[in-house]
Design an enzyme around this catalytic site. Sequence first.
Site, mmCIF file in Angstrom:
data_model
loop_
_atom_site.group_PDB
_atom_site.id
_atom_site.type_symbol
_atom_site.label_atom_id
_atom_site.label_comp_id
_atom_site.label_asym_id
_atom_site.label_seq_id
_atom_site.Cartn_x
_atom_site.Cartn_y
_atom_site.Cartn_z
ATOM 1 N N HIS A 63 -7.377 1.079 -6.275
ATOM 2 C CA HIS A 63 -7.528 0.362 -5.202
ATOM 3 C C HIS A 63 -8.415 -1.236 -5.324
ATOM 4 O O HIS A 63 -9.485 -1.357 -4.956
ATOM 5 C CB HIS A 63 -8.533 1.050 -4.120
ATOM 6 C CG HIS A 63 -8.443 0.544 -2.687
ATOM 7 N ND1 HIS A 63 -7.626 -0.429 -2.362
ATOM 8 C CD2 HIS A 63 -9.176 0.876 -1.511
ATOM 9 C CE1 HIS A 63 -7.960 -1.031 -0.954
ATOM 10 N NE2 HIS A 63 -8.671 0.138 -0.557
ATOM 11 N N CYS B 290 -16.093 2.451 1.376
ATOM 12 C CA CYS B 290 -15.076 1.796 1.531
ATOM 13 C C CYS B 290 -14.829 1.731 2.940
ATOM 14 O O CYS B 290 -13.906 0.778 3.577
ATOM 15 C CB CYS B 290 -13.933 1.925 0.460
ATOM 16 S SG CYS B 290 -13.370 3.760 0.415
ATOM 17 N N ARG C 262 -13.797 -7.658 2.621
ATOM 18 C CA ARG C 262 -12.364 -7.500 2.254
ATOM 19 C C ARG C 262 -11.383 -8.541 2.446
ATOM 20 O O ARG C 262 -10.625 -9.071 1.590
ATOM 21 C CB ARG C 262 -11.864 -6.139 2.902
ATOM 22 C CG ARG C 262 -12.485 -4.847 2.759
ATOM 23 C CD ARG C 262 -12.510 -4.435 1.270
ATOM 24 N NE ARG C 262 -10.998 -4.493 0.739
ATOM 25 C CZ ARG C 262 -10.063 -3.641 1.290
ATOM 26 N NH1 ARG C 262 -10.387 -2.688 2.048
ATOM 27 N NH2 ARG C 262 -8.680 -3.688 0.627
ATOM 28 N N ASP D 247 -17.039 7.892 -0.529
ATOM 29 C CA ASP D 247 -15.565 7.718 -0.117
ATOM 30 C C ASP D 247 -14.984 9.052 0.625
ATOM 31 O O ASP D 247 -15.790 10.156 0.175
ATOM 32 C CB ASP D 247 -14.620 7.369 -1.303
ATOM 33 C CG ASP D 247 -13.148 6.868 -0.659
ATOM 34 O OD1 ASP D 247 -13.143 6.894 0.533
ATOM 35 O OD2 ASP D 247 -12.308 6.656 -1.316
ATOM 36 N N GLN E 183 -10.438 -3.570 -3.092
ATOM 37 C CA GLN E 183 -11.713 -3.004 -2.611
ATOM 38 C C GLN E 183 -12.756 -3.311 -3.422
ATOM 39 O O GLN E 183 -13.940 -3.685 -3.058
ATOM 40 C CB GLN E 183 -11.569 -1.386 -2.317
ATOM 41 C CG GLN E 183 -12.751 -0.775 -1.867
ATOM 42 C CD GLN E 183 -13.157 -1.140 -0.386
ATOM 43 O OE1 GLN E 183 -12.128 -0.926 0.472
ATOM 44 N NE2 GLN E 183 -14.187 -1.472 -0.137
ATOM 45 N N ARG F 65 0.700 -1.216 -0.009
ATOM 46 C CA ARG F 65 -0.140 -0.182 -0.105
ATOM 47 C C ARG F 65 0.882 1.159 -0.224
ATOM 48 O O ARG F 65 1.927 0.978 0.695
ATOM 49 C CB ARG F 65 -0.965 0.090 1.171
ATOM 50 C CG ARG F 65 -1.435 1.376 1.436
ATOM 51 C CD ARG F 65 -2.646 1.315 2.460
ATOM 52 N NE ARG F 65 -3.728 0.820 1.930
ATOM 53 C CZ ARG F 65 -5.061 1.143 2.532
ATOM 54 N NH1 ARG F 65 -5.322 1.995 3.356
ATOM 55 N NH2 ARG F 65 -6.076 0.532 2.058
HETATM 56 N N1 NVA Z 1 -9.746 7.232 -1.152
HETATM 57 C C1 NVA Z 1 -9.268 6.816 0.157
HETATM 58 C C2 NVA Z 1 -9.447 5.247 0.309
HETATM 59 C C3 NVA Z 1 -9.172 4.846 1.702
HETATM 60 C C4 NVA Z 1 -9.651 3.687 1.761
HETATM 61 C C5 NVA Z 1 -7.700 7.291 0.353
HETATM 62 O O1 NVA Z 1 -7.070 6.985 -0.544
HETATM 63 O O2 NVA Z 1 -7.533 7.639 1.351
HETATM 64 N N1 CP Z 2 -11.172 0.105 2.745
HETATM 65 C C1 CP Z 2 -9.914 0.339 3.221
HETATM 66 O O1 CP Z 2 -8.981 0.132 2.154
HETATM 67 O O2 CP Z 2 -9.608 0.538 4.461
HETATM 68 P P1 CP Z 2 -8.283 0.691 5.410
HETATM 69 O O3 CP Z 2 -7.685 2.105 4.641
HETATM 70 O O4 CP Z 2 -8.636 0.572 6.622
HETATM 71 O O5 CP Z 2 -7.177 -0.425 4.662
#
Ligand code: NVA
Ligand code: CP
Length: 315
Positions: free
Chosen positions: A135, A274, A302, A233, A138, A108
């Site tokens: 992502h 998400c 997930r 989101d 997800q 990540r």
């Molecule tokens: N769009 C958000 C998703 C988190 C799971 C981010 O990148 O912070």
């Molecule tokens: N939805 C998601 O990716 O959550 P986290 O940021 O907690 O992993």
Amino acid sequence: MGFNLKGKSFLTLLDFTPNEIRYLLDIAKQVKNEKRARTKTKRFEGLSLAIVFEKRSTRTRTSFETAFGEEGGYPVFLSSDDIHLGVKEDLEDTARVLGRMFDAIAFRGFKDETVNGLAKWSGIPVYNGLTDNYHPTQILADFMTIEEVFGSLTGKKLVFMGDARNNVANSLLIGSAKMGLHFVACGPEKLWPKNELIKKCHDIVEEYRTGAKIEITDDIGEAVKGADAIYTDVWVSMGEQVQKKERLDLLQPYQVNKELMSKTKRNDTIFLHCLPAVKGQEVTREIIEGPRSYVFDEAENRKHTIKAIMIATLV
Ligand code: NVA
Ligand code: CP
């Protein structure tokens, strides 16, 4: 039908055919049933997984860690503060070392080049657990949840409301094109997905004849009319804090609230997110805590979908 995905990385949904995505969703369903039945399986016995995360995570990290560990595998969490990646050592070297130590890597972080580079240089399957642009894991959980509620994906109207060019929205767009949904990205024009990606998705619909419909709009009423699912989101994704003020101003009209939900003219539209959510910003507490919210099923899924990806690519 089985597919041979062994040894393959999961970097973006663009790399998978509709049948392969179907295959992953079917495995996820199977492992969810196994979990419910408390069936013990040891598919990852003797294997190790590196979980290399540059950004925070609750769901993705714990999904990889528990899904791998429960199947007898050995997950090792490595945050940016723990390893040399990008600080003292270049990507190629870290990747080659991890490739000698582990059987797979979950990543990540910020740049897609990093996750792509890890895949290129490590020689083992690499899973994209979120980058600035995508992502993909997800979306499997989101689709699994939609199928659980409505029985199928084909033709379902899925509306993404808000920052329609973020990683989750981009991946929903690709996934919808592949799996034949009616996807609507609704937000201010400034935050629409890139034309290049929209074109790619139209090409996917043509190539696989999935029957998907793709719409990009700033018209909330038209967007949500007849929607099966409304998805939102956060307005400010990780790493984009400098744009906070601009985002809050731009996105205020797109908050998912009672009034917006009523514009679907349906009473069985579901709400998806998400997570993590900023309640009172992109969604009101009333909607996220309401009876049509499936956000915790989505969160649980997930784990099952991530386990499915690892089973398909590792054993
Ligand atoms: N769009 C958000 C998703 C988190 C799971 C981010 O990148 O912070
Ligand atoms: N939805 C998601 O990716 O959550 P986290 O940021 O907690 O992993």
